[in-house]
Structures are given as C-alpha cells and as structure tokens.
Design an enzyme around this catalytic site. Sequence first.
Site, PDB file in Angstrom:
ATOM      1  N   ILE A  31       2.798  -3.787   4.651  1.00 45.26           N
ATOM      2  CA  ILE A  31       4.028  -3.959   5.424  1.00 45.26           C
ATOM      3  C   ILE A  31       3.797  -3.802   6.938  1.00 45.26           C
ATOM      4  O   ILE A  31       4.609  -4.252   7.749  1.00 45.26           O
ATOM      5  CB  ILE A  31       5.098  -2.958   4.918  1.00 45.26           C
ATOM      6  CG1 ILE A  31       6.501  -3.469   5.161  1.00 45.26           C
ATOM      7  CG2 ILE A  31       4.892  -1.572   5.500  1.00 45.26           C
ATOM      8  CD1 ILE A  31       7.567  -2.692   4.393  1.00 45.26           C
ATOM      9  N   GLY A 103      -7.304   9.242   8.032  1.00 44.57           N
ATOM     10  CA  GLY A 103      -6.248   8.270   8.316  1.00 44.57           C
ATOM     11  C   GLY A 103      -5.410   7.906   7.108  1.00 44.57           C
ATOM     12  O   GLY A 103      -4.580   6.991   7.188  1.00 44.57           O
ATOM     13  N   HIS A 110      -5.833   3.336  -2.241  1.00 46.75           N
ATOM     14  CA  HIS A 110      -5.649   1.903  -2.003  1.00 46.75           C
ATOM     15  C   HIS A 110      -6.798   1.373  -1.172  1.00 46.75           C
ATOM     16  O   HIS A 110      -7.283   2.049  -0.260  1.00 46.75           O
ATOM     17  CB  HIS A 110      -4.315   1.630  -1.305  1.00 46.75           C
ATOM     18  CG  HIS A 110      -4.075   2.507  -0.115  1.00 46.75           C
ATOM     19  ND1 HIS A 110      -3.634   3.810  -0.223  1.00 46.75           N
ATOM     20  CD2 HIS A 110      -4.242   2.277   1.201  1.00 46.75           C
ATOM     21  CE1 HIS A 110      -3.528   4.338   0.988  1.00 46.75           C
ATOM     22  NE2 HIS A 110      -3.905   3.428   1.869  1.00 46.75           N
ATOM     23  N   LEU A 111      -7.200   0.164  -1.491  1.00 50.92           N
ATOM     24  CA  LEU A 111      -8.252  -0.523  -0.749  1.00 50.92           C
ATOM     25  C   LEU A 111      -7.593  -1.525   0.181  1.00 50.92           C
ATOM     26  O   LEU A 111      -6.846  -2.406  -0.269  1.00 50.92           O
ATOM     27  CB  LEU A 111      -9.187  -1.245  -1.730  1.00 50.92           C
ATOM     28  CG  LEU A 111     -10.376  -1.977  -1.128  1.00 50.92           C
ATOM     29  CD1 LEU A 111     -11.371  -0.995  -0.494  1.00 50.92           C
ATOM     30  CD2 LEU A 111     -11.080  -2.818  -2.201  1.00 50.92           C
ATOM     31  N   HIS A 112      -7.839  -1.380   1.487  1.00 46.49           N
ATOM     32  CA  HIS A 112      -7.338  -2.363   2.450  1.00 46.49           C
ATOM     33  C   HIS A 112      -8.259  -3.585   2.431  1.00 46.49           C
ATOM     34  O   HIS A 112      -9.485  -3.437   2.473  1.00 46.49           O
ATOM     35  CB  HIS A 112      -7.364  -1.793   3.872  1.00 46.49           C
ATOM     36  CG  HIS A 112      -6.447  -0.638   4.109  1.00 46.49           C
ATOM     37  ND1 HIS A 112      -5.226  -0.793   4.709  1.00 46.49           N
ATOM     38  CD2 HIS A 112      -6.569   0.691   3.843  1.00 46.49           C
ATOM     39  CE1 HIS A 112      -4.635   0.395   4.826  1.00 46.49           C
ATOM     40  NE2 HIS A 112      -5.432   1.309   4.309  1.00 46.49           N
TER      41      HIS A 112
HETATM   42  P1  5GP Z   1      -3.476   4.426   4.764  1.00 44.58           P
HETATM   43  O1  5GP Z   1      -3.295   4.814   6.191  1.00 44.58           O
HETATM   44  O2  5GP Z   1      -2.928   5.452   3.798  1.00 44.58           O
HETATM   45  O3  5GP Z   1      -4.880   4.004   4.436  1.00 44.58           O
HETATM   46  O4  5GP Z   1      -2.632   3.089   4.600  1.00 44.58           O
HETATM   47  C1  5GP Z   1      -1.363   3.047   4.075  1.00 44.58           C
HETATM   48  C2  5GP Z   1      -0.917   1.624   4.249  1.00 44.58           C
HETATM   49  O5  5GP Z   1       0.219   1.417   3.444  1.00 44.58           O
HETATM   50  C3  5GP Z   1      -0.515   1.293   5.681  1.00 44.58           C
HETATM   51  O6  5GP Z   1      -1.300   0.209   6.150  1.00 44.58           O
HETATM   52  C4  5GP Z   1       0.960   0.964   5.572  1.00 44.58           C
HETATM   53  O7  5GP Z   1       1.344  -0.085   6.421  1.00 44.58           O
HETATM   54  C5  5GP Z   1       1.125   0.602   4.114  1.00 44.58           C
HETATM   55  N1  5GP Z   1       2.427   0.910   3.583  1.00 44.58           N
HETATM   56  C6  5GP Z   1       3.076   2.096   3.670  1.00 44.58           C
HETATM   57  N2  5GP Z   1       4.259   2.038   3.029  1.00 44.58           N
HETATM   58  C7  5GP Z   1       4.352   0.777   2.511  1.00 44.58           C
HETATM   59  C8  5GP Z   1       5.361   0.109   1.744  1.00 44.58           C
HETATM   60  O8  5GP Z   1       6.401   0.652   1.406  1.00 44.58           O
HETATM   61  N3  5GP Z   1       5.102  -1.180   1.409  1.00 44.58           N
HETATM   62  C9  5GP Z   1       3.946  -1.813   1.763  1.00 44.58           C
HETATM   63  N4  5GP Z   1       3.812  -3.080   1.387  1.00 44.58           N
HETATM   64  N5  5GP Z   1       2.976  -1.216   2.484  1.00 44.58           N
HETATM   65  C10 5GP Z   1       3.177   0.064   2.859  1.00 44.58           C
END
Ligand code: 5GP
Length: 150
Positions: A31, A103, A110-112
Amino acid sequence: MSHCIFCAIIAREAEASIVYEDEHTVAFMDIRPFTPGHLLVVPKRHAAGLSQLDPQDGGRIFAVGQRLAAALRDSGTDAAGMPADGPRADGVNLFLADGAVAGQEVFHVHLHVIPRTTGDGFGLRGRPVTARRPDLDYLAGALRRRLDSV
Ligand code: 5GP
Ligand code: ZN
C-alpha cells in the site's frame, strides 16, 4: 496473537490487491510502494518473525517472490502481439525486515518484491571497503560456532 493486518488480508477481512494465492502463500500489492509494482509475499501461517517461520514456508515465499520477479521482468507481449501492460522492471530487489531495528513494521513475516528501473531513487547506502580480512575471519569463526546451537 493480537490483530494482524496481514492475517486479516489473507482471511479477506481486510482489502488488498491480491496478485497470487496458493495453499500456503499470498502475494499482494504494497500500500506504500517504494516503486510502482512493489509487492509483498506472505505465508498464510502467521509467524511474527524469522525465528517463528517454518523453513518450508520461508522456501515457499522465496519461490513465489522469484516467480513474481520473473513476471515483473517479463517483456512479453499479449495475445494481440502488443506489449503486455502493468509494471515492468529491469531488475528486482528482494527484501525482508526481521525485527523493529531492521525496519520491520508489520509483525507477520513478509518478503518485499521491489521492481527496479534506472533512476527510480530507491537504493541502499553505498559504503567504502573498510573490513580487514582477519576481522572477517574472526566474525566468520564466531558465527560458525554459534550455528551449531540454533
Ligand atoms: P516492513 O517495514 O514491516 O518490512 O513492511 C511492511 C510493509 O507493509 C510496508 O511496506 C507497508 O507499506 C505495508 N503495509 C502495511 N499495512 C498494509 C496494509 O494494510 N495493506 C497493504 N497492502 N500493505 C501494507
Ligand atoms: Zn498474521
């Protein structure tokens, strides 16, 4: 487990633009994308971090990430011979944040999958070569010993 937004997405209790789903994994659009087409791949089985992640699920999210990367890099054409629509990448970064200090904001692994194009502005900080070989050997030895206990 307290409320988990990714479990809610998997259960279809929260909205997401889902790209892929199978028995064990789901992939959907991030998102807050770093670049257009930025995706997240998650295991259906909740794991807050790497220490709780079933290694098989780890393998599965990587395999799905690999396939999504191929789709992003595909320069194919559609049935009419026209360039396929959607996000396109010249390269891809796979990224996983484990722990707040790394981060991690959402505590469901989750894998980006981050599509890359020239000049997209995304990147890691560059750094000079400062490490000395004996220091690296010391670190490697310490980690080798620790691997036996995990
Ligand atoms: P992190 O920083 O934990 O590696 O990444 C979390 C990711 O999840 C972020 O890139 C953020 O934009 C995404 N994210 C957080 N909440 C939501 C949501 O409700 N829906 C979607 N599609 N992505 C989310
Ligand atoms: Zn979850």
